[in-house]
Design a protein around this motif. Sequence first.
Motif, PDB file in Angstrom:
ATOM      1  N   GLY A  72       0.808  -1.226   0.000  1.00 22.02           N
ATOM      2  CA  GLY A  72       0.000   0.000   0.000  1.00 22.02           C
ATOM      3  C   GLY A  72       0.831   1.261   0.000  1.00 22.02           C
ATOM      4  N   SER A  73       1.926   1.251  -0.743  1.00 22.89           N
ATOM      5  CA  SER A  73       2.882   2.362  -0.718  1.00 22.89           C
ATOM      6  C   SER A  73       2.267   3.713  -1.074  1.00 22.89           C
ATOM      7  CB  SER A  73       4.060   2.067  -1.656  1.00 22.89           C
ATOM      8  OG  SER A  73       3.608   1.924  -2.992  1.00 22.89           O
ATOM      9  N   THR A  74       1.243   3.723  -1.925  1.00 22.82           N
ATOM     10  CA  THR A  74       0.640   5.008  -2.311  1.00 22.82           C
ATOM     11  C   THR A  74      -0.789   5.170  -1.794  1.00 22.82           C
ATOM     12  OG1 THR A  74      -0.305   4.213  -4.420  1.00 22.82           O
ATOM     13  CG2 THR A  74       1.994   4.964  -4.443  1.00 22.82           C
ATOM     14  N   PHE A  75      -1.346   4.138  -1.177  1.00 17.40           N
ATOM     15  CA  PHE A  75      -2.743   4.184  -0.773  1.00 17.40           C
ATOM     16  C   PHE A  75      -3.068   5.341   0.169  1.00 17.40           C
ATOM     17  CE2 PHE A  75      -6.023   2.402   2.298  1.00 17.40           C
ATOM     18  CZ  PHE A  75      -7.107   2.846   1.550  1.00 17.40           C
ATOM     19  N   GLY A  76      -2.219   5.554   1.173  1.00 20.04           N
ATOM     20  CA  GLY A  76      -2.468   6.627   2.132  1.00 20.04           C
ATOM     21  C   GLY A  76      -2.597   7.981   1.460  1.00 20.04           C
ATOM     22  N   HIS A  77      -1.664   8.266   0.569  1.00 24.79           N
ATOM     23  CA  HIS A  77      -1.696   9.532  -0.179  1.00 24.79           C
ATOM     24  C   HIS A  77      -2.900   9.575  -1.102  1.00 24.79           C
ATOM     25  CE1 HIS A  77      -0.823  11.818  -3.895  1.00 24.79           C
ATOM     26  NE2 HIS A  77      -0.392  12.739  -3.038  1.00 24.79           N
ATOM     27  N   ASP A  78      -3.126   8.488  -1.832  1.00 22.97           N
ATOM     28  CA  ASP A  78      -4.227   8.435  -2.791  1.00 22.97           C
ATOM     29  C   ASP A  78      -5.576   8.638  -2.110  1.00 22.97           C
ATOM     30  OD1 ASP A  78      -2.280   7.874  -4.660  1.00 22.97           O
ATOM     31  OD2 ASP A  78      -2.712   5.723  -4.747  1.00 22.97           O
ATOM     32  N   PHE A  79      -5.718   8.063  -0.925  1.00 22.78           N
ATOM     33  CA  PHE A  79      -6.988   8.170  -0.215  1.00 22.78           C
ATOM     34  C   PHE A  79      -7.278   9.627   0.137  1.00 22.78           C
ATOM     35  CE2 PHE A  79      -9.987   7.763   3.329  1.00 22.78           C
ATOM     36  CZ  PHE A  79     -10.883   6.831   2.801  1.00 22.78           C
ATOM     37  N   GLY A  80      -6.276  10.336   0.595  1.00 25.66           N
ATOM     38  CA  GLY A  80      -6.457  11.744   0.914  1.00 25.66           C
ATOM     39  C   GLY A  80      -6.867  12.548  -0.303  1.00 25.66           C
ATOM     40  N   VAL A  81      -6.232  12.279  -1.437  1.00 21.32           N
ATOM     41  CA  VAL A  81      -6.552  12.988  -2.680  1.00 21.32           C
ATOM     42  C   VAL A  81      -8.005  12.748  -3.084  1.00 21.32           C
ATOM     43  CG1 VAL A  81      -6.077  13.103  -5.164  1.00 21.32           C
ATOM     44  CG2 VAL A  81      -4.183  13.008  -3.532  1.00 21.32           C
ATOM     45  N   SER A  82      -8.428  11.479  -3.037  1.00 23.50           N
ATOM     46  CA  SER A  82      -9.799  11.152  -3.440  1.00 23.50           C
ATOM     47  C   SER A  82     -10.833  11.664  -2.444  1.00 23.50           C
ATOM     48  CB  SER A  82      -9.955   9.633  -3.619  1.00 23.50           C
ATOM     49  OG  SER A  82      -9.254   9.190  -4.766  1.00 23.50           O
ATOM     50  N   MET A  83     -10.489  11.693  -1.165  1.00 23.68           N
ATOM     51  CA  MET A  83     -11.407  12.225  -0.160  1.00 23.68           C
ATOM     52  C   MET A  83     -11.627  13.721  -0.362  1.00 23.68           C
ATOM     53  SD  MET A  83     -12.801  10.070   1.971  1.00 23.68           S
ATOM     54  CE  MET A  83     -13.154  10.925   3.503  1.00 23.68           C
ATOM     55  N   VAL A  84     -10.556  14.441  -0.660  1.00 21.66           N
ATOM     56  CA  VAL A  84     -10.682  15.874  -0.924  1.00 21.66           C
ATOM     57  C   VAL A  84     -11.542  16.105  -2.159  1.00 21.66           C
ATOM     58  CG1 VAL A  84      -9.423  17.952  -1.624  1.00 21.66           C
ATOM     59  CG2 VAL A  84      -8.527  16.514   0.219  1.00 21.66           C
ATOM     60  N   LYS A  85     -11.319  15.291  -3.167  1.00 21.74           N
ATOM     61  CA  LYS A  85     -12.102  15.395  -4.404  1.00 21.74           C
ATOM     62  C   LYS A  85     -13.578  15.102  -4.138  1.00 21.74           C
ATOM     63  CE  LYS A  85     -11.961  13.677  -9.198  1.00 21.74           C
ATOM     64  NZ  LYS A  85     -11.252  12.733 -10.099  1.00 21.74           N
ATOM     65  N   MET A  86     -13.840  14.049  -3.362  1.00 17.69           N
ATOM     66  CA  MET A  86     -15.216  13.717  -3.015  1.00 17.69           C
ATOM     67  C   MET A  86     -15.857  14.834  -2.201  1.00 17.69           C
ATOM     68  SD  MET A  86     -16.707  10.581  -0.695  1.00 17.69           S
ATOM     69  CE  MET A  86     -16.415  11.493   0.837  1.00 17.69           C
ATOM     70  N   GLY A  87     -15.068  15.467  -1.348  1.00 14.83           N
ATOM     71  CA  GLY A  87     -15.571  16.522  -0.484  1.00 14.83           C
ATOM     72  C   GLY A  87     -16.009  17.780  -1.210  1.00 14.83           C
TER      73      GLY A  87
END
Length: 320
Positions: A285-300
């Motif tokens: 999950g090397s990029t998952f943490g970063h990716d999740f934040g990006v997608s959460m901001v986008k969803m927000g």
Amino acid sequence: MSTFAKVVCCLVLVLGVANGQGLKVGFYERTCPNAEAIVNEVMTTVFKEALSLSGPLLRMHFHDCFVRGCEGSILLNSSTHTAEKDSPPNLSLRGYQVIDRVKAALEKKCPGIVSCADILAIVARDSVVATGGKFYNVETGRRDGNVSSLSETLTNLLPPTANITTLIAGFSAKGLNVIDLVVLSGGHTIGTSHCSSFSNRLYNFTGKNDADPSMDPKYVKELKKRCKINDQTTLVEMDPGSDRKFDVDYFTLVTKRRGLFTSDQALLKNTVTSAYLTAQSNNGGSTFGHDFGVSMVKMGRIGVITGSAGQIRKFCYKNN
């Protein structure tokens, strides 16, 4: 105005629209500079008492955004039980009293300033961090809507029985792509689900008293021990063994055909989502943490109310 100035002006306008229609990191810097610290103080206490609320509170923000946009309508009560929170897909949500607790703390320090919609976004981020996920900056500046409709949840919230075509179409309708779909599905790494959300995969899947063939038979056997036919109350971990830890195990489980929902297993039916699952599972999950934040901001940014529209509720469960 010079041509260069006009270009700069246009770029600023375009970026403003792309950046969530008026949302920005640090929106309360002048009006309530300690807003996020106040939220975090309350949530730190809450999670010491009940870390199990992290999953439901994360889902609450998701369920809010997918119906009418991220404007806090999920929080409104209805005397006739016709609000979003009364809808079957939302009956499993918990933690409304936590949002009320956060709101009360903010009203004490900064009355009439911080919206309930923003509280949901900040609390979702704090839920991720509290369970070991990566911190990400939350854009704020949302205002609260004043309408909450049960019927709208049925046409906007994607059911756990959704196939990949339905999932992609549902996310696309909200301005989210297939990467956002698989990344945000990773939120199932924390929290639990009622047996009723997936029991169709265990019993009589095709009308022949069989289980979903796409599911690992050993996993089916394990789940049947927990969930009997027509069980409406038992809770099962979405990520067995680490349902209170924000990690990459969810992706590993799905690749092993141990995704709890049809919508989880469906991620293997698309080349992009399947590749992401496999990559995260293989590389820890090397990029998952970063990716999740990006997608959460986008969803927000979905359907936000900003400026002078809407309201700033004094109590999140009712309109002013």
